[in-house]
Scaffold this motif. Structure first.
Motif, PDB file in Angstrom:
ATOM      1  N   LEU A  21     -13.198  21.574   9.940  1.00  0.00           N
ATOM      2  CA  LEU A  21     -12.328  21.225  11.067  1.00  0.00           C
ATOM      3  C   LEU A  21     -10.897  20.962  10.590  1.00  0.00           C
ATOM      4  N   PHE A  22     -10.743  20.188   9.510  1.00  0.00           N
ATOM      5  CA  PHE A  22      -9.415  19.904   8.991  1.00  0.00           C
ATOM      6  C   PHE A  22      -8.728  21.179   8.524  1.00  0.00           C
ATOM      7  N   ASN A  23      -9.480  22.079   7.894  1.00  0.00           N
ATOM      8  CA  ASN A  23      -8.922  23.347   7.436  1.00  0.00           C
ATOM      9  C   ASN A  23      -8.381  24.146   8.621  1.00  0.00           C
ATOM     10  N   MET A  24      -9.105  24.148   9.737  1.00  0.00           N
ATOM     11  CA  MET A  24      -8.657  24.870  10.930  1.00  0.00           C
ATOM     12  C   MET A  24      -7.405  24.232  11.526  1.00  0.00           C
ATOM     13  N   ILE A  25      -7.387  22.910  11.606  1.00  0.00           N
ATOM     14  CA  ILE A  25      -6.220  22.210  12.155  1.00  0.00           C
ATOM     15  C   ILE A  25      -4.995  22.490  11.286  1.00  0.00           C
ATOM     16  N   LEU A  26      -5.180  22.426   9.983  1.00  0.00           N
ATOM     17  CA  LEU A  26      -4.073  22.702   9.067  1.00  0.00           C
ATOM     18  C   LEU A  26      -3.579  24.140   9.235  1.00  0.00           C
ATOM     19  N   GLY A  27      -4.493  25.093   9.392  1.00  0.00           N
ATOM     20  CA  GLY A  27      -4.110  26.491   9.600  1.00  0.00           C
ATOM     21  C   GLY A  27      -3.332  26.689  10.885  1.00  0.00           C
ATOM     22  N   PHE A  28      -3.775  26.037  11.973  1.00  0.00           N
ATOM     23  CA  PHE A  28      -3.047  26.138  13.235  1.00  0.00           C
ATOM     24  C   PHE A  28      -1.639  25.571  13.096  1.00  0.00           C
ATOM     25  N   ALA A  29      -1.512  24.440  12.420  1.00  0.00           N
ATOM     26  CA  ALA A  29      -0.199  23.817  12.245  1.00  0.00           C
ATOM     27  C   ALA A  29       0.692  24.654  11.315  1.00  0.00           C
ATOM     28  N   TRP A  30       0.121  25.208  10.277  1.00  0.00           N
ATOM     29  CA  TRP A  30       0.882  25.967   9.287  1.00  0.00           C
ATOM     30  C   TRP A  30       1.458  27.247   9.881  1.00  0.00           C
ATOM     31  N   TYR A  31       0.659  27.945  10.707  1.00  0.00           N
ATOM     32  CA  TYR A  31       1.076  29.231  11.259  1.00  0.00           C
ATOM     33  C   TYR A  31       1.574  29.146  12.699  1.00  0.00           C
ATOM     34  N   ALA A  32       1.775  27.952  13.232  1.00  0.00           N
ATOM     35  CA  ALA A  32       2.247  27.795  14.608  1.00  0.00           C
ATOM     36  C   ALA A  32       3.660  28.356  14.761  1.00  0.00           C
ATOM     37  N   LYS A  33       3.972  28.834  15.959  1.00  0.00           N
ATOM     38  CA  LYS A  33       5.290  29.411  16.229  1.00  0.00           C
ATOM     39  C   LYS A  33       6.412  28.410  15.995  1.00  0.00           C
ATOM     40  N   TRP A  34       6.140  27.151  16.209  1.00  0.00           N
ATOM     41  CA  TRP A  34       7.169  26.113  16.064  1.00  0.00           C
ATOM     42  C   TRP A  34       7.330  25.615  14.636  1.00  0.00           C
ATOM     43  N   ALA A  35       6.388  25.940  13.754  1.00  0.00           N
ATOM     44  CA  ALA A  35       6.451  25.469  12.358  1.00  0.00           C
ATOM     45  C   ALA A  35       7.371  26.381  11.541  1.00  0.00           C
ATOM     46  N   PRO A  36       8.118  25.814  10.601  1.00  0.00           N
ATOM     47  CA  PRO A  36       8.968  26.667   9.748  1.00  0.00           C
ATOM     48  C   PRO A  36       8.174  27.761   9.040  1.00  0.00           C
ATOM     49  N   THR A  37       6.977  27.434   8.536  1.00  0.00           N
ATOM     50  CA  THR A  37       6.162  28.436   7.852  1.00  0.00           C
ATOM     51  C   THR A  37       5.662  29.499   8.825  1.00  0.00           C
ATOM     52  N   GLY A  38       5.340  29.090  10.047  1.00  0.00           N
ATOM     53  CA  GLY A  38       4.898  30.038  11.064  1.00  0.00           C
ATOM     54  C   GLY A  38       6.009  31.000  11.456  1.00  0.00           C
ATOM     55  N   LYS A  39       7.240  30.484  11.551  1.00  0.00           N
ATOM     56  CA  LYS A  39       8.382  31.339  11.884  1.00  0.00           C
ATOM     57  C   LYS A  39       8.610  32.390  10.809  1.00  0.00           C
TER      58      LYS A  39
END
Length: 142
Positions: A21-39
């Motif tokens: 679950l934590f791995n999935m949450i971290l992945g969503f946050a990491w690749y989110a459109k609003w995250a610098p890494t996602g951008k």
């Protein structure tokens, strides 16, 4: 390692589930459109900011992400368990008389590949539009 003594009921399944679950949450946050890494990720893959994946794309991505996260966390937990015995540390329950066999190395290598390399290549299929053919070429080499 004596395969007859391995008991999956002693594995911390709740901890494993929470790690997935934590791995999935971290992945969503990491690749989110609003995250610098996602951008950066979206820019480098030339994905338009207003692009919305289809339901099928989301389902495939989520299934591969869950299975991949489970494999990674399971192999990590399993490796800690197995290497406790492999180092033959009597204080941690290892048996000093046991010797590693060729198959111990082969199986260890296979599960390291399955748990750490395959899920990384799955993400390319799941989220980056890469083909299964490319997955098999890249994962087979890894």
């Amino acid at each position: 390692m004596d395969p007859t003594t391995f008991d999956f009921s002693k594995m911390n399944w709740l901890g494993l589930g929470l790690a997935v679950l934590f791995n999935m949450i971290l992945g969503f946050a990491w690749y989110a459109k609003w995250a610098p890494t996602g951008k950066v990720w979206m820019r480098e893959l030339k994905i338009p900011a207003d692009m919305k994946p289809t339901g099928g794309q989301m389902a495939k991505g989520l299934i591969l992400m869950i299975v991949g996260a489970f494999l990674t966390m399971f192999v990590l937990a399993h490796d800690f368990w197995v290497y406790q015995d492999a180092y033959r540390n009597a204080a941690t329950g290892g048996n000093l008389a046991n010797r590693l066999q060729l198959m111990d190395g082969v199986m260890g290598g296979f599960f390291i590949w399955l748990g750490f390399f395959v899920p990384q290549h799955w993400s390319g299929v799941a989220w980056e539009g890469k083909s299964w053919s490319l997955f098999f070429v890249n994962a087979g080499y890894s």
